[in-house]
Design an enzyme around this catalytic site. Structure first.
Site, short mmCIF file in Angstrom:
data_model
loop_
_atom_site.label_atom_id
_atom_site.label_comp_id
_atom_site.label_asym_id
_atom_site.label_seq_id
_atom_site.Cartn_x
_atom_site.Cartn_y
_atom_site.Cartn_z
N ASP A 81 -0.98 8.15 -4.97
CA ASP A 81 -2.32 8.15 -4.36
C ASP A 81 -3.41 7.94 -5.41
OD1 ASP A 81 -4.09 8.29 -2.25
OD2 ASP A 81 -4.26 10.47 -2.31
N HIS A 138 -4.69 -1.34 -6.13
CA HIS A 138 -3.29 -1.46 -5.68
C HIS A 138 -2.50 -2.35 -6.63
CE1 HIS A 138 -4.28 0.78 -2.16
NE2 HIS A 138 -4.97 -0.17 -1.57
N LEU A 160 20.07 3.64 -10.82
CA LEU A 160 18.97 4.35 -10.13
C LEU A 160 18.85 3.79 -8.71
CD1 LEU A 160 16.23 6.10 -10.22
CD2 LEU A 160 15.13 3.93 -10.77
C1 IPE Z 1 -0.56 8.98 1.34
O1 IPE Z 1 -1.80 8.60 0.83
C2 IPE Z 1 0.27 7.78 1.66
C3 IPE Z 1 0.71 6.98 0.51
C4 IPE Z 1 0.52 7.27 -0.75
C5 IPE Z 1 1.43 5.80 0.84
P1 IPE Z 1 -3.07 8.47 1.78
O2 IPE Z 1 -4.21 8.12 0.91
O3 IPE Z 1 -2.80 7.57 2.91
O4 IPE Z 1 -3.21 9.96 2.33
P2 IPE Z 1 -4.44 10.71 3.01
O5 IPE Z 1 -4.92 9.83 4.11
O6 IPE Z 1 -5.49 10.91 1.96
O7 IPE Z 1 -3.89 12.01 3.47
C1 IPE Z 2 -2.55 5.03 -2.43
O1 IPE Z 2 -3.85 4.86 -2.85
C2 IPE Z 2 -1.89 3.77 -1.94
C3 IPE Z 2 -1.69 3.73 -0.48
C4 IPE Z 2 -1.93 4.69 0.36
C5 IPE Z 2 -1.15 2.50 0.05
P1 IPE Z 2 -5.05 4.89 -1.82
O2 IPE Z 2 -5.26 3.52 -1.28
O3 IPE Z 2 -4.86 5.93 -0.78
O4 IPE Z 2 -6.24 5.29 -2.78
P2 IPE Z 2 -7.41 6.30 -2.48
O5 IPE Z 2 -6.79 7.59 -2.04
O6 IPE Z 2 -8.25 5.70 -1.41
O7 IPE Z 2 -8.11 6.43 -3.80
MG MG Z 3 -5.36 7.89 -0.66
#
Ligand code: IPE
Ligand code: IPE
Ligand code: MG
Length: 248
Positions: free
Chosen positions: A21, A38, A132
């Site tokens: 995240d 990303h 792995l």
């Molecule tokens: C969790 O992250 C899902 C992934 C890392 C794929 P999100 O950014 O979607 O989670 P929330 O919405 O903050 O809980």
């Molecule tokens: C995690 O990073 C990747 C996915 C959920 C696909 P985020 O896209 O949730 O990044 P933030 O949380 O908005 O910074």
């Molecule tokens: Mg996020």
């Protein structure tokens, strides 16, 4: 790889699961679009996979896309799907060279057809690799996983192939996407939030949880080693007392 001496190679977690995240916020801080975060996040994936393999981790589960992430703007969803496809195509040679087996968990029927095809092709080509297991959670949600497990179990009971009394933890395990995998020992979440966001709800019941403020694009080898060290410093009691665990 520079390995800190303090890491005990005999006590490496078998299964590490990561909620990757913070890509969006990381990019925003630099005045860049979310998709740039990303993209750099994919570079982190490449490093962490290598690092996990070198340490002797058996399974690395990466939460790449949740069932809830379908609600994001279409251009971000499309961008993520494109990155996934490019990543798989680009990494196949490395997976074959390093004996990495690719598996996935989630409702992959929802993925765009071209992405699903590349995914299935990569899984097939790497199926006999045994160093792995890189397990990607794609269109994954812990609750929908449990719903489909309950539906399958109920069908077996209705058809008479399963007795209600025979339903135990093993039966439930065997109906989850993760049926053939051990439970995660260490669950890492980057990006500063302290929640599970529907990840491995059943499987993580005794995982050691490690939350870090580091955003995923910045979570590189050293950060991963710190998480492993923290894991190794914890006492896993599984409900017992410390004295019992020490005498085992
Ligand atoms: C969790 O992250 C899902 C992934 C890392 C794929 P999100 O950014 O979607 O989670 P929330 O919405 O903050 O809980
Ligand atoms: C995690 O990073 C990747 C996915 C959920 C696909 P985020 O896209 O949730 O990044 P933030 O949380 O908005 O910074
Ligand atoms: Mg996020």
């Amino acid at each position: 790889m520079l390995l800190p001496d303090a890491i005990d190679l005999k006590r490496i977690p078998r299964h590490v699961a990561i909620i990757m995240d913070g890509n969006g916020r990381w990019a925003k801080r630099q005045g860049r679009p979310r998709l740039y975060g990303h993209k750099v996040g994919v570079e982190t994936v490449q490093q962490i996979v290598e690092c996990a393999r070198d340490l002797g981790v058996e399974v690395l589960t990466l939460y790449a896309f949740s069932t809830e992430n379908w609600k994001r703007p279409a251009d971000e969803v499309g961008g993520l799907m494109g990155l996934l496809k490019t990543y798989l195509l680009k990494e196949l040679a490395k997976m074959l060279k390093n004996s990495i087996r690719l598996t996935c968990i989630g409702d992959i029927a929802r993925l765009p057809k071209d992405v699903r095809q590349v995914l299935e092709d990569t899984m097939e080509k790497t199926a006999s690799n045994d160093k792995l297991t890189l397990n990607l959670a794609l269109s994954y949600g812990g609750r929908s996983e449990l719903i489909q497990a309950v539906q399958h179990i109920a069908t077996e009971v209705r058809d008479g192939s399963l007795q209600i009394d025979a339903i135990d933890e093993k039966v439930i395990d065997s109906h989850l996407y993760t049926a053939e995998l051990p439970d995660p020992d260490l669950l890492i979440r980057t990006g500063g939030e302290a929640r599970l966001s529907n990840f491995l709800l059943w499987q993580a019941s005794y995982a050691e949880i490690y939350f870090t403020d580091t955003m995923w694009p910045d979570f590189r080898e050293e950060a991963f080693h710190s998480a492993i060290l923290e894991f190794q410093g914890r006492e896993r009691r599984f409900g017992k007392t410390s004295a019992q665990v020490v005498s085992e």
